[in-house]
Design an enzyme around this catalytic site. Sequence first.
Site, PDB file in Angstrom:
ATOM      1  N   ASP A 198      -3.909   4.393 -13.631  1.00 59.03           N
ATOM      2  CA  ASP A 198      -4.789   3.649 -13.944  1.00 59.03           C
ATOM      3  C   ASP A 198      -5.697   4.389 -15.084  1.00 59.03           C
ATOM      4  O   ASP A 198      -5.983   5.454 -14.991  1.00 59.03           O
ATOM      5  CB  ASP A 198      -5.709   3.232 -13.014  1.00 59.03           C
ATOM      6  CG  ASP A 198      -6.576   2.245 -13.308  1.00 59.03           C
ATOM      7  OD1 ASP A 198      -6.775   1.966 -14.480  1.00 59.03           O
ATOM      8  OD2 ASP A 198      -7.194   1.712 -12.029  1.00 59.03           O
ATOM      9  N   ASP A 222      -0.808  -2.637  -6.385  1.00 53.59           N
ATOM     10  CA  ASP A 222      -1.234  -1.275  -5.756  1.00 53.59           C
ATOM     11  C   ASP A 222      -2.363  -1.904  -5.197  1.00 53.59           C
ATOM     12  O   ASP A 222      -3.243  -2.910  -5.365  1.00 53.59           O
ATOM     13  CB  ASP A 222      -1.536  -0.276  -6.913  1.00 53.59           C
ATOM     14  CG  ASP A 222      -2.972  -0.692  -7.439  1.00 53.59           C
ATOM     15  OD1 ASP A 222      -3.914  -0.052  -7.174  1.00 53.59           O
ATOM     16  OD2 ASP A 222      -2.808  -1.495  -8.481  1.00 53.59           O
ATOM     17  N   CYS A 244       9.007  -2.675  13.966  1.00 56.41           N
ATOM     18  CA  CYS A 244       9.140  -1.623  12.918  1.00 56.41           C
ATOM     19  C   CYS A 244       9.924  -0.279  13.425  1.00 56.41           C
ATOM     20  O   CYS A 244       9.482  -0.132  14.597  1.00 56.41           O
ATOM     21  CB  CYS A 244       7.692  -1.162  12.485  1.00 56.41           C
ATOM     22  SG  CYS A 244       7.298   0.112  11.300  1.00 56.41           S
ATOM     23  N   CYS A 265       9.735   2.565  11.965  1.00 51.86           N
ATOM     24  CA  CYS A 265       9.026   3.862  11.294  1.00 51.86           C
ATOM     25  C   CYS A 265       8.753   4.978  12.307  1.00 51.86           C
ATOM     26  O   CYS A 265       8.807   4.533  13.327  1.00 51.86           O
ATOM     27  CB  CYS A 265       7.658   3.535  10.422  1.00 51.86           C
ATOM     28  SG  CYS A 265       6.458   3.578  11.552  1.00 51.86           S
ATOM     29  N   CYS A 303       5.981   4.360  15.075  1.00 47.55           N
ATOM     30  CA  CYS A 303       6.374   3.363  15.973  1.00 47.55           C
ATOM     31  C   CYS A 303       7.509   3.700  16.806  1.00 47.55           C
ATOM     32  O   CYS A 303       7.903   3.401  17.932  1.00 47.55           O
ATOM     33  CB  CYS A 303       6.879   2.044  15.444  1.00 47.55           C
ATOM     34  SG  CYS A 303       5.416   1.215  14.346  1.00 47.55           S
ATOM     35  N   HIS A 348       2.953   4.511   8.897  1.00 49.39           N
ATOM     36  CA  HIS A 348       3.191   3.276   9.593  1.00 49.39           C
ATOM     37  C   HIS A 348       2.872   2.184   8.567  1.00 49.39           C
ATOM     38  O   HIS A 348       3.497   1.317   8.160  1.00 49.39           O
ATOM     39  CB  HIS A 348       2.616   2.968  10.691  1.00 49.39           C
ATOM     40  CG  HIS A 348       2.546   1.426  11.280  1.00 49.39           C
ATOM     41  ND1 HIS A 348       3.883   0.966  11.638  1.00 49.39           N
ATOM     42  CD2 HIS A 348       1.855   0.591  11.048  1.00 49.39           C
ATOM     43  CE1 HIS A 348       3.759  -0.284  11.796  1.00 49.39           C
ATOM     44  NE2 HIS A 348       2.479  -0.630  11.323  1.00 49.39           N
TER      45      HIS A 348
END
Length: 388
Positions: free
Chosen positions: A98, A272, A310, A312, A315, A341
């Site tokens: 940015d 984003d 999930c 991940c 989890c 997560h």
Amino acid sequence: MTETGSSVEFGYRLLARDGAARRGRVTTAHGAIETPAFMPVGTAATVKAMRPADVRATGAEIVLSNTYHLMLRPGAETIARLGGLHAFMAWSGPILTDSGGYQVMSLAQLRKLDEDGVTFKSHIDGSLHKLTPERAVEIQDLLDADITMQLDECPQAGLAKDKVAESMLMSLRWAERCRKAFRERPGYALFGIVQGGVFDDLRRESARALADMDLPGYAVGGLAVGEGQDEMFRVLDVTTPEMPDNKPRYLMGVGRPSDIIGAVMRGIDMFDCVLPTRSGRTAQAFTAGGTVNLRNSRHREDPRPLDPACGCPTCATFTRAYLHHLFRAEEMLGPMLLTQHNLCHYQNLMAGLRTAIEEGRLAAYAAEVEARERAGDLEPLGAIAGGR
């Protein structure tokens, strides 16, 4: 300035459509980005609470860093001497930076704006700095950003139309100066930023003028700053049709999963937002069943995983009770696990959107996501500032 020796041309390839939604691929000097894509925010050359390899493991292919923060600390020239931002932060994939305009403009009491650029005082030590379109491009070149953003002015929500028009026209003039200052290299790109507030004619004028500059990519700025989702979607409805079909489209600072789904359905490719990482540091999780606040006492003896849907590491390994304990005990592992997560949740959402577009079932997928949230046990998500 760092030279990568890339022979890959920057470009956008459209792979599939579903209505206005696009499934595509952006090629850069440091790799490809499958779109629609979500970029984790690594403002100061780090995605907070995450190691670069762990960010990559969530499925992220590109991260965002910020010109304003890096020019102040440690300095763009310092990073260039150390091999560029990719080497500095140990991230081998693409990086978008940015321009710093949004951060500078938010410092209303510390800056002075004129046609040449913006003079501002550092929020760190009060030192005086000047950011012009040319200097913003130079800094991003020193950082070796794959995608450089033009310097623009992001007007405040609620500003009168004549003031928004003045700001938009100045941003267009700054875009032209950025275009002239940008050092073209294979695999690198400059994006223009469409402004114009919530005014349809100003948005169309900005988008058309930027399209005439034939830049490699385009962003929509000045949304998610308090105008509300319905108004944001209305602005996108009039803006994206004016943006080149063969270039990537980036909606800055957005947002919540429902914001992203609605924007994808209106033709946006890249996103984003600090929301998943900042929420992770404040005990707030995104799940298939909606939002969860791990500080709430209801989780104190809950043996379930955070999100059974999930896969991940958070989890798969830890219970809600343990995550609740970490935040209550103010252990740093809590923000780390929940940030991981949340980023996985966002990347899973983007993968689902890409597949749905390929299969021509985006509307059904969006309805499924909404239905799962309605059926889940939602908790209020604390106010998290986003927007661009």
